[in-house]
Design a protein around this motif. Structure first.
Motif, mmCIF file in Angstrom:
data_model
loop_
_atom_site.group_PDB
_atom_site.id
_atom_site.type_symbol
_atom_site.label_atom_id
_atom_site.label_comp_id
_atom_site.label_asym_id
_atom_site.label_seq_id
_atom_site.Cartn_x
_atom_site.Cartn_y
_atom_site.Cartn_z
ATOM 1 N N VAL A 151 59.401 35.694 21.496
ATOM 2 C CA VAL A 151 59.472 36.745 22.311
ATOM 3 C C VAL A 151 61.046 36.781 22.723
ATOM 4 O O VAL A 151 61.320 37.762 23.410
ATOM 5 N N ASP A 152 61.818 35.976 22.242
ATOM 6 C CA ASP A 152 63.208 36.064 22.327
ATOM 7 C C ASP A 152 64.102 35.624 21.260
ATOM 8 O O ASP A 152 63.640 34.557 20.651
ATOM 9 N N GLU B 237 57.040 43.484 20.634
ATOM 10 C CA GLU B 237 57.512 44.591 21.404
ATOM 11 C C GLU B 237 57.024 44.390 22.771
ATOM 12 O O GLU B 237 57.666 44.582 23.872
ATOM 13 N N ASN B 238 55.872 44.108 23.120
ATOM 14 C CA ASN B 238 55.417 43.759 24.491
ATOM 15 C C ASN B 238 55.324 42.411 24.644
ATOM 16 O O ASN B 238 54.463 41.803 24.115
ATOM 17 N N ASP C 44 49.070 38.908 25.762
ATOM 18 C CA ASP C 44 48.475 37.687 25.214
ATOM 19 C C ASP C 44 48.114 38.098 23.726
ATOM 20 O O ASP C 44 47.134 38.635 23.234
ATOM 21 N N TYR C 45 48.787 37.323 22.823
ATOM 22 C CA TYR C 45 48.525 37.582 21.292
ATOM 23 C C TYR C 45 47.514 36.443 20.741
ATOM 24 O O TYR C 45 47.110 36.437 19.521
ATOM 25 N N ASP D 77 53.954 39.943 10.297
ATOM 26 C CA ASP D 77 54.642 38.960 9.859
ATOM 27 C C ASP D 77 55.803 38.429 10.427
ATOM 28 O O ASP D 77 56.397 37.325 10.758
ATOM 29 N N GLU D 78 56.621 39.654 10.863
ATOM 30 C CA GLU D 78 57.899 39.365 11.337
ATOM 31 C C GLU D 78 57.788 38.873 12.949
ATOM 32 O O GLU D 78 58.803 38.481 13.523
ATOM 33 N N ASN D 79 56.686 38.973 13.488
ATOM 34 C CA ASN D 79 56.651 38.295 14.870
ATOM 35 C C ASN D 79 55.819 37.074 15.011
ATOM 36 O O ASN D 79 56.351 36.151 15.755
#
Length: 659
Positions: A174-175, A198-199, A203-204, A212-214
């Motif tokens: 998230v950061d 992005e958001n 809730d993921y 993959d990059e997140n």
């Protein structure tokens, strides 16, 4: 039957007064006492009882663990090698052969301790998986951070991961931006760059396809920047802990060879006991004292114990599974480990397995006097109004080709289902769609020449869009789901190691299937298949080729995987379904690990074969040798324990397997 090291029967929790190496230390003390006693027995001035006392001491230290395990097993109603050894040693003592008995116990306990040590080495490399995740995490609450145990983390917590430290939970960034070394989980050697989602509020935890990059996994190692991560799985459900659970379960799934040796032992052990019983009464038939018959019977007892046989397969399976896990391949047990090496055919799902799974802009064809940039600007302007996956691909790749040149804004989007779109750009009306769209409009039909161009592109596996500005056709844009970079190389490697048929099963049309197959070098491509038809295709293949693997992403390929000899799932670190359904899971979303897994499996199979020949061969030689008195108990024990250790250390070679 003897089965030390097979997992369930012996927990081998050999603690004791000297810590976990007590068994080894006891064995050494036993050897020292035996040596001194044996040496003193040649000195005239030393009374006989001193040697005897030392032998009895040796019996205690050498027989302690053997007796402990034998008693535990007999109490459960089983017979084990430990019990047979104990009987032989007591028998020797009754005959006054204290030195023989002590030697027997010394060698047996020493072998046992060393073998336990060696098997532990293989288990440790599996346990090392479990140690990957840190035990604590830095949680950020109301601007402050505090350290908590990972079992206390809840979904939605924000944790802070310092540079070069391990990530303690599965989550989304998230950061912060950093590159993360995912090798411990996926086996990928190159670090993967991570950026925030992005958001941040979303809730993921229920989202399946996180980019993959997140996303990050517990047990992976952060690079040079601090990351803030939102937890999406509790510690017990993290990819890592499920991986560890599956690997541990894998040890208990028996392979075909293992089942065969178990069956053999079931009949072999009772027959040995009967043979020993008969030999005890040899003194009635041939002229010799009972003590000689008894001694021979005890020697045969030692010689015939199938120790090496019992451990030959489990030790190899354990080492193979451990080595695979280190390379980012999860193999669930002995059966898939052995089957994988015998495959002759592989069936692949196309989308997301052989290809990237996302369409890319492949060609831009201008019609009439318009520049490529002009054409792209129009296409990007119109398509950015639509959220169709193909439209998104046009916008993404179109912008990249335009290199930052601004495109105008379009408006008034109108979609014609499954055929295309219309929109207004300035004073012009723009149409983008397939040939059906223009048939429906039926005001200005494209020329034969244009239609032929479109059909040619489609024949090559492209999806095409024809653009019209007012009444004039201005261009064709072609898109295609492009093959993975590694696909061609991996398939040729598989061909080299002897996989005869590589078949692609896909829901896409046959033209697309053929185009992809030709580009990456497949032997067959079967297109336009529904999921249940994939199952039929696998069954058909199984009749022709004895063993078939299905390689897919596990979600829609689960039924086909279940019907194949071995189901292989791609990208199991990301998708839960893939982890559950497959027999073998490639944790990274990478085809390249497939040749490694097959090579490893073949090596494991070869080692299991060598182990079986060694263990059976030695038993076959030793039994007659002891019956006819060529070998005494001491020799029998040395060879017997030697063969067991040989088998275990041979299996440990798998841990060092290189691609």
């Amino acid at each position: 039957a003897d089965s030390h090291g097979a997992g369930e029967e012996h927990s081998h929790a050999h603690g004791g007064i000297f810590g976990k190496n007590t068994e080894l230390i006891f064995a050494i003390i036993c050897g020292v006492l035996l040596g001194i006693g044996f040496g003193l027995s040649f000195v005239e001035s030393v009374p006989q009882w001193i040697s005897l006392a030392l032998y009895i001491g040796a019996y205690f230290f050498g027989g302690f663990y053997t007796a402990k395990e034998a008693v535990e097993t007999v109490a459960k109603g089983g017979f084990e090698i430990d019990f047979l050894m104990l009987v032989a040693a007591i028998g020797a003592a009754i005959l006054g052969e204290w030195a023989e008995g002590a030697l027997l116990l010394f060698l047996f306990s020493l072998g046992h301790a060393l073998e336990y040590y060696a098997m532990n080495k293989a288990r440790k490399s599996i346990a090392a998986l479990a140690e990957l995740a840190p035990k604590t995490a830095l949680v950020k609450k109301n601007g402050k951070t505090e350290e908590v145990g990972i079992e206390k983390l809840t979904i939605g917590d924000i944790i802070v991961v310092k540079p070069n430290s391990k990530i303690s939970a599965d989550g989304v960034v998230v950061d912060g931006q950093s590159s993360v070394n995912q090798a411990p989980i996926t086996g990928e050697s190159v670090p993967v760059d991570k950026v925030p989602v992005e958001n941040v509020e979303k809730d993921y935890s229920e989202v399946d396809d996180i980019k993959d990059e997140n996303r990050v996994f517990a047990g992976t190692i952060n690079g040079n920047n601090t990351l803030e991560i939102k937890v999406i799985k509790a510690a017990k459900d993290s990819t890592l802990s499920r991986l560890v659970k599956l690997v541990n379960e894998a040890q208990t799934q028996k392979s075909p060879t293992q089942l065969l040796t178990d069956k053999f032992e079931k009949y072999f052990v009772p027959s040995v006991l009967i043979l020993v019983g008969i030999l005890l009464f040899a003194f009635l038939v041939i002229d010799e004292p009972f003590s000689a018959s008894f001694y021979r019977a005890m020697a045969v007892l030692v010689a015939a114990s199938p120790c090496a046989l019992a451990i030959s397969t489990p030790s190899a399976v354990l080492s193979g599974v451990a080595r695979a896990a280190r390379g980012g391949v999860l193999i669930k047990g002995g059966r898939p480990l052995e089957d994988l090496g015998e495959l002759t055919a592989l069936a692949f799902d196309k989308t997301g397995t052989l290809t990237e799974g996302k369409p890319k802009l492949t060609q831009v064809v201008q019609l009439g006097d318009i520049s490529e940039n002009e054409l792209l600007k129009i296409a990007v302007a119109v398509e950015s109004l639509s959220d169709h996956p193909l439209a998104k691909a046009v916008v993404r790749d179109g912008k990249e080709r335009l290199e930052g040149e601004e495109s105008p804004d379009a408006s008034n989007l109108e979609a014609v289902l499954g055929k295309g779109i219309k929109a207004t750009l300035g004073n012009d009306k723009i149409y983008v769609g397939n040939l059906d769209l223009y048939e429906e409009l039926n005001d200005t039909n494209p020329s034969e020449e244009i239609i032929t161009k479109v059909r040619d592109l489609e024949g090559g596996g492209n999806t095409t869009m024809l653009l019209r500005k007012n009444e004039k056709y201005i261009g064709i844009i072609a898109l295609m789901d492009t093959p993975r970079e590694a696909a061609k190389k991996t398939l040729s490697e598989l061909k080299e190691i002897g996989i005869k048929r590589m078949i692609m099963l896909t829901g896409d049309n046959q033209k697309v299937a053929d185009a992809v197959a030709e580009e990456i070098g497949l032997t067959d491509a079967w297109g336009s298949l529904l999921p249940e038809e994939k199952v039929e295709a696998i069954k058909k293949l199984k009749k022709k080729e004895s063993k078939v693997a299905m390689v897919g992403d596990g979600v829609n390929d689960a039924p086909a995987m279940a019907n194949s000899t071995v189901g292989i799932a791609m990208g199991a670190a990301g998708s839960d379904v893939a982890l559950e359904t497959a027999d073998i899971a490639l944790m990274a979303d990478k085809l390249e690990t497939l040749p490694f897994a097959i090579g490893l499996s073949r090596k494991a199979k070869a080692i299991i074969k060598q182990n079986l020949w060694v263990s059976l061969g030695i038993v076959a030689l030793l039994i007659p040798a002891t019956i006819f008195g060529f070998a005494n108990i001491g020799v029998a024990v040395v060879i017997h324990e030697g063969s067991t250790l040989l088998v275990v250390f041979n299996a440990l070679r798998l841990l060092a397997y290189k691609k």
